[in-house]
Design a protein around this motif. Structure first.
Motif, PDB file in Angstrom:
ATOM      1  N   LEU A  76       2.756  -0.318   4.229  1.00 27.82           N
ATOM      2  CA  LEU A  76       2.122  -1.143   5.250  1.00 27.82           C
ATOM      3  C   LEU A  76       1.670  -2.449   4.600  1.00 27.82           C
ATOM      4  CD1 LEU A  76      -0.134   1.614   6.855  1.00 27.82           C
ATOM      5  CD2 LEU A  76       2.186   0.946   7.512  1.00 27.82           C
ATOM      6  N   HIS A  77       2.117  -3.562   5.170  1.00 26.07           N
ATOM      7  CA  HIS A  77       1.827  -4.878   4.593  1.00 26.07           C
ATOM      8  C   HIS A  77       1.260  -5.793   5.665  1.00 26.07           C
ATOM      9  CE1 HIS A  77       2.158  -8.458   2.167  1.00 26.07           C
ATOM     10  NE2 HIS A  77       3.045  -8.993   2.974  1.00 26.07           N
ATOM     11  N   SER A  78       0.027  -6.246   5.467  1.00 32.38           N
ATOM     12  CA  SER A  78      -0.583  -7.186   6.397  1.00 32.38           C
ATOM     13  C   SER A  78       0.113  -8.538   6.232  1.00 32.38           C
ATOM     14  CB  SER A  78      -2.080  -7.324   6.118  1.00 32.38           C
ATOM     15  OG  SER A  78      -2.648  -8.248   7.009  1.00 32.38           O
ATOM     16  N   GLU A  89     -10.633  -9.425  10.316  1.00 32.96           N
ATOM     17  CA  GLU A  89     -10.274  -8.677   9.099  1.00 32.96           C
ATOM     18  C   GLU A  89     -10.698  -7.222   9.223  1.00 32.96           C
ATOM     19  OE1 GLU A  89     -12.389 -10.692   6.000  1.00 32.96           O
ATOM     20  OE2 GLU A  89     -11.510 -12.618   6.553  1.00 32.96           O
ATOM     21  N   ILE A  90     -11.877  -6.989   9.750  1.00 33.90           N
ATOM     22  CA  ILE A  90     -12.414  -5.624   9.859  1.00 33.90           C
ATOM     23  C   ILE A  90     -11.543  -4.779  10.780  1.00 33.90           C
ATOM     24  CG2 ILE A  90     -14.361  -4.250  10.709  1.00 33.90           C
ATOM     25  CD1 ILE A  90     -16.187  -6.555   9.708  1.00 33.90           C
ATOM     26  N   GLN A  94      -9.120  -1.595   9.725  1.00 34.98           N
ATOM     27  CA  GLN A  94      -9.320  -0.283  10.363  1.00 34.98           C
ATOM     28  C   GLN A  94      -8.007   0.244  10.934  1.00 34.98           C
ATOM     29  OE1 GLN A  94     -12.411  -1.211  13.187  1.00 34.98           O
ATOM     30  NE2 GLN A  94     -14.018  -0.451  11.843  1.00 34.98           N
ATOM     31  N   VAL A  95      -7.231  -0.611  11.581  1.00 36.93           N
ATOM     32  CA  VAL A  95      -5.935  -0.200  12.128  1.00 36.93           C
ATOM     33  C   VAL A  95      -5.040   0.301  10.996  1.00 36.93           C
ATOM     34  CG1 VAL A  95      -3.818  -0.998  13.262  1.00 36.93           C
ATOM     35  CG2 VAL A  95      -6.053  -1.672  14.181  1.00 36.93           C
ATOM     36  N   PHE A 115      -4.875  -5.686   0.581  1.00 35.31           N
ATOM     37  CA  PHE A 115      -5.322  -6.446   1.743  1.00 35.31           C
ATOM     38  C   PHE A 115      -6.099  -7.666   1.251  1.00 35.31           C
ATOM     39  CE2 PHE A 115      -8.097  -7.302   5.398  1.00 35.31           C
ATOM     40  CZ  PHE A 115      -7.177  -7.277   6.430  1.00 35.31           C
ATOM     41  N   GLY A 116      -5.802  -8.824   1.820  1.00 29.62           N
ATOM     42  CA  GLY A 116      -6.520 -10.040   1.461  1.00 29.62           C
ATOM     43  C   GLY A 116      -5.917 -10.794   0.296  1.00 29.62           C
ATOM     44  N   TYR A 117      -4.659 -10.535   0.005  1.00 28.38           N
ATOM     45  CA  TYR A 117      -3.961 -11.207  -1.088  1.00 28.38           C
ATOM     46  C   TYR A 117      -2.645 -11.800  -0.604  1.00 28.38           C
ATOM     47  CZ  TYR A 117      -6.865  -9.503  -4.897  1.00 28.38           C
ATOM     48  OH  TYR A 117      -7.907  -9.277  -5.751  1.00 28.38           O
TER      49      TYR A 117
END
Length: 137
Positions: A76-78, A89-90, A94-95, A115-117
């Motif tokens: 899974l990649h945001s 972001e929250i 969570q999803v 996450f966040g990179y």
């Protein structure tokens, strides 16, 4: 929510730039073989629904993609570049976390990219039918 799922014979990443100051530092990358990488954009309007309903839609779609590619591994990649609309972001995290738990409970091997990179990516993706599937959920 938008999802671009790509079957890869090899997917690797290395953290490049941290873009969320409040998250933990990650310096190690990772590498996966024969997996589906799900590039996921959770959108602002998704927050009008419960996390459970959004992650359930996502999981059902990922399971379908995995079946079509005879695969049992997903990363899974945001990927906040599939839409101009972004959920918080929250909510997004969570999803992702709930979807990962549900997938693991179904016996699917899972991972998440940090996450966040922003990440340096190395992708080897064969070109065959259903190796790349885009969906709006």
């Amino acid at each position: 929510m938008k999802v671009l799922a790509i079957y890869t014979s090899r997917f690797a990443y290395q953290p490049a730039i941290k873009n969320l100051d409040h998250i933990e530092d990650v310096t190690q990358g990772n590498e996966f073989d024969n997996c589906v990488v799900a590039f996921i954009q959770v959108e602002e309007h998704d927050e009008e629904h419960e996390v459970l309903s959004r992650e359930k839609k996502l999981v059902n779609h990922i399971k379908w993609v995995l079946r079509k590619n005879n695969c049992q591994k997903v990363v899974l990649h945001s990927f906040a570049h599939l839409s101009g609309s972004k959920a918080s972001e929250i909510f997004t995290k969570q999803v992702f976390d709930q979807a990962e738990k549900r997938l693991q409970n179904a016996g699917i091997v899972t991972a998440q990219t940090p996450f966040g990179y922003f990440l340096d990516l190395d992708i080897q993706a064969p070109g065959f039918s259903l190796a790349r599937i885009w969906a709006e959920l």
